[in-house]
Design a protein around this motif. Structure first.
Motif, short mmCIF file in Angstrom:
data_model
loop_
_atom_site.label_atom_id
_atom_site.label_comp_id
_atom_site.label_asym_id
_atom_site.label_seq_id
_atom_site.Cartn_x
_atom_site.Cartn_y
_atom_site.Cartn_z
N SER A 273 50.50 32.77 49.74
CA SER A 273 49.44 31.88 49.33
C SER A 273 48.61 31.37 50.40
O SER A 273 47.41 31.31 50.69
N ARG B 45 42.21 36.83 47.24
CA ARG B 45 42.45 36.31 46.06
C ARG B 45 40.71 35.38 45.21
O ARG B 45 39.93 35.25 46.51
N GLY C 238 41.82 33.12 40.50
CA GLY C 238 43.54 33.75 40.78
C GLY C 238 44.06 35.73 40.44
O GLY C 238 45.09 35.95 40.62
#
Length: 575
Positions: free
Chosen positions: A116, A152, A155
């Motif tokens: 992330s 990204r 999602g």
């Protein structure tokens, strides 16, 4: 202050380890008015003190406060890069984290999906995409249409089509080397060669290699004129005369190589240079031309001495004249680095014996340096795709992966195993047996006269038995020191080697015992600076010519200084 900080995994501070691609991207951005800084690992700190290393990085980033931190990624340091990026994002959440380079390119979707704190991965050549992307990020309006971008969105992982490969590499601007933070940019001072990006891509399709995945097997070379222009530019700017031509396969285009050599000869100064090649892309005439223009070292990946394995790994070299060609190159006073890979999943003991047979032929040739690497499962290769379901983490790794700060980054590695296939192991009974081949080849290289005599007691077709005997006689010691670097374990193993005791009643005993007999001697400035020689540590037959004062001895092996030996140097003097 800088808008962009490029972090590169140059650990040792050698010029040859610089990311030429990063220097080029920084040049392009700087020319367009974006302020950049390049921060190499060696400038951050020592990786042996990992907390101090990451702390220094955070301190530096905090002082610069860039809007973008971009990492150049390789497999050997990807775990370190991820850990560093994680810490930067935790402390400076507004900074964009951008990855580029071979490792993140090949694992782009997996990286963006699972990590992330990485905002973007840039795939493909970035010369035409770096400015529009980084400008949009600096202005905080990300351009998601940039070719090669992986990111990204809601999602999902989005992967844009790769940018077109640059056909005319001469169109790329000259690199601005002012971003390099060396006290003195001098290849001799840094013990290295100045890197020049002479081309890109490899048209071959070896199953263990990820280069073809990145470049699509499209081979490109800069024009001879441009290559020589860069040599002259760097020489005039820094006074450098030593160069490494950065390309996986420099000699594929024979005509361009010959023209490059001719232009080098016309320079008003001489240079020394080295490159990489395949055995089937060189010949004696080409070697003569390259040597005449200053080539002093060539890297050749042979990988295996087994014709069967040559076909299975799609290397497809004809090995009939391999030793003859390498001996010819070495006879021109050119250093040859011949590299081998062992432990392929389909390899048999007979295959390995054929590799050791070829090594035994090359190891006695002066000017030849041998490398042996455990087969590593690099991401994006056919070999990895075939065996990845049967791989698991282990406590030892191929030297290709660096084996640096592994445990300090264990949480990142364990959390994202699909990004680290090169740190996984395909376990088989034979690969387990072969875990000391690298050490065996090192020992044979440094103990060449002894080991070559011993090898005569074995069948040339079954030299793997010699390896097994070496392991059986030294197994306890090998297990204890296998995680050390070669400068640490090699002198210890030489002093503790039990292998020759197997031959104490043999006809070779007198020769071997003479070889092991040490005569204490005083050093002189002509040999090495320093005091008395009090221990034998190691030796190399490659440097004998340098030490003229030892010529009076019938047989001698030159001094070699090893890190961790308190400055002492061991020398065998055999009268």
């Amino acid at each position: 202050m800088a808008d962009v900080v490029f972090i590169t995994p140059n650990i040792n501070g050698e010029l040859a380890d610089e990311s030429v691609g990063t220097l080029l991207l920084a040049t392009i951005l700087s020319e367009k008015g974006i302020d950049c800084e390049i921060l190499q690992f060696f400038r951050i700190g020592e990786l042996s003190d990992f907390e101090g290393f990451t702390g220094n990085a955070l301190k530096t980033i905090g002082e610069i406060r860039p809007k973008i931190v971009s990492f150049y990624t390789r497999c050997d340091t990807y775990h370190i890069v991820l850990k560093l990026a994680q810490r930067i994002k935790e402390n400076f959440p507004d900074i964009y984290i951008v990855f580029g380079g071979p490792q993140s390119d090949i694992t782009a979707e997996e990286t963006v999906k699972n990590v992330s704190f990485v905002d973007f991965v840039c795939c493909g050549e970035g010369e035409n995409t770096v400015y529009p992307l980084f400008l949009s990020l600096i202005e905080n309006r990300p351009d998601y249409d940039v070719p090669g971008l992986v990111y990204r969105q809601n999602g999902a992982v989005i992967k844009n089509p790769r940018p077109e490969l640059i056909c005319d590499l001469d169109s790329i601007p000259m690199i601005d080397y002012s971003k390099l933070r060396y006290k003195k940019i001098d290849a001799k001072e840094n013990g290295s060669y100045f890197p020049i990006d002479v081309g890109r891509g490899c048209p071959f399709a070896c199953t263990y290699c990820s280069t073809k995945t990145m470049w699509g097997r499209k081979y490109r070379l800069k024009s001879p004129k441009r290559i020589v222009e860069e040599i002259k530019y760097i020489h005039d700017k820094f006074g450098v005369n030593n160069f490494v031509f950065a390309h996986d396969m420099f000699t594929l285009n024979r005509e361009k190589v010959i023209e490059t050599c001719k232009l080098i000869k016309q320079l008003p100064f001489g240079i020394k240079w080295k490159c990489s090649a395949r055995l089937d892309c060189i010949d004696k005439e080409l070697i003569d031309i390259m040597a005449d223009s200053g080539m002093e070292n060539i890297y050749i990946g042979i990988e295996t001495g087994s014709p069967r394995m040559q076909k299975l790994i799609n290397k497809n070299l004809n090995l009939d004249s391999a030793a003859t060609m390498i001996e010819y190159i070495a006879s021109k006073n050119i250093g040859v680095t011949a590299s081998f890979i062992y432990g392929f999943p389909d390899e048999t003991e007979d295959d390995l014996s054929e590799t050791l047979k070829l090594i035994s032929e090359l190891i006695t040739i002066e000017n030849v340096n041998l490398q042996a690497h455990l087969c590593t499962f690099l991401p994006g290769t056919e070999l990895t795709e075939k065996y990845k379901e049967n791989m698991k983490p282990v406590k030892y790794y191929s030297d290709i992966t660096g084996n640096v700060a592994i445990e300090e980054c264990r949480d990142v590695i364990d959390a994202h195993p699909t990004l680290f296939t090169h740190l996984l192991e395909y376990q088989s009974e034979l690969r387990t047996k072969l875990r000391f081949v690298k050490m065996f080849v090192f020992m044979w290289k440094y103990m060449e006269p002894v080991y070559s005599y011993i090898s005569e007691k074995y069948s040339k077709e079954n030299l793997i038995e010699m390896y097994f005997d070496f392991v059986n006689s030294n197994e306890e010691f090998l297990e204890r020191v296998k995680d050390l670097t070669s400068p640490e374990w090699l002198p210890l193993l030489i002093r503790n080697d039990k292998f020759i005791e197997m031959y104490s009643d043999d006809e070779y005993y007198d020769i071997i015992s003479d070889f092991y007999r040490m005569k204490i001697a005083e050093t002189s400035e002509e040999i090495v600076s320093g005091g008395s020689i009090t221990e034998i540590y190691c030796f190399s037959p490659l440097d004998r010519k340098k030490y003229k004062s030892l010529e009076k001895y019938e047989r001698c092996v030159s001094p070699v200084r090893f890190k961790g030996c308190d400055g002492k140097v061991g020398v065998f003097l055999l009268g």
